[in-house]
Design an enzyme around this catalytic site. Sequence first.
Site, PDB file in Angstrom:
ATOM      1  N   HIS A  30      24.777  68.873  80.322  1.00  0.00           N
ATOM      2  CA  HIS A  30      25.959  68.724  80.926  1.00  0.00           C
ATOM      3  C   HIS A  30      26.405  67.378  80.327  1.00  0.00           C
ATOM      4  CE1 HIS A  30      25.799  71.409  84.686  1.00  0.00           C
ATOM      5  NE2 HIS A  30      25.588  72.165  83.770  1.00  0.00           N
TER       6      HIS A  30
ATOM      7  N   GLU B  59      27.303  64.682  81.812  1.00  0.00           N
ATOM      8  CA  GLU B  59      26.309  63.513  82.826  1.00  0.00           C
ATOM      9  C   GLU B  59      25.131  63.339  82.210  1.00  0.00           C
ATOM     10  OE1 GLU B  59      28.937  65.908  85.891  1.00  0.00           O
ATOM     11  OE2 GLU B  59      27.996  66.366  84.054  1.00  0.00           O
TER      12      GLU B  59
ATOM     13  N   CYS C 170      28.007  68.309  89.137  1.00  0.00           N
ATOM     14  CA  CYS C 170      27.249  69.355  89.971  1.00  0.00           C
ATOM     15  C   CYS C 170      26.085  68.903  90.921  1.00  0.00           C
ATOM     16  CB  CYS C 170      27.069  70.592  88.980  1.00  0.00           C
ATOM     17  SG  CYS C 170      25.684  70.090  87.919  1.00  0.00           S
TER      18      CYS C 170
ATOM     19  N   CYS D  70      23.364  67.306  88.339  1.00  0.00           N
ATOM     20  CA  CYS D  70      23.729  66.164  87.882  1.00  0.00           C
ATOM     21  C   CYS D  70      23.864  64.924  89.035  1.00  0.00           C
ATOM     22  CB  CYS D  70      25.166  66.079  87.135  1.00  0.00           C
ATOM     23  SG  CYS D  70      25.056  67.012  85.687  1.00  0.00           S
TER      24      CYS D  70
END
Length: 154
Positions: free
Chosen positions: A55, A57, A85, A88
């Site tokens: 991801h 992040e 999410c 993260c």
Amino acid sequence: MLITDHEKFMKEAIDQALVAYRNNDVPIGAVVVKDDVVISRGYNRSLERGNSLAHAEIEAINSAMKNLSSSRLNGCSLYVTAEPCIMCAGAILHARIDRVYFGVREPKFGGIVSIANIFDIQKSNHKVEWLSSIMSEEISEMMKTFFKNLRLNC
């Protein structure tokens, strides 16, 4: 911090999201800021890497830790185009990031306010401030266009 500063850093996150978009990955981008300077960038690379953990992040956090030679990002802020999410949000806590600014809420996986409230866990030894809806119209339009095109090309 002035809203124009938030917009400045969110534009950098949007630039990262556009890289993911051009790579046919979900257009999410992130930047880590310390002392009003971007110290790392990341974009969603899950499809590119065949790794659901890649991801934006996580990419930005890993890069920031490397750049600062530290596993802790105290004094840092994260700007991300979409609500992090649950995974993260947990990584943000573990990295000790102080503030998170995001553009749009993530109704299916959001870990800050939409589905779970990871930053509100009372027993957590680190507290993260957050603010949403920064440049949300622009980000929302980009996301809608991406998913519309994805459906058309299936």
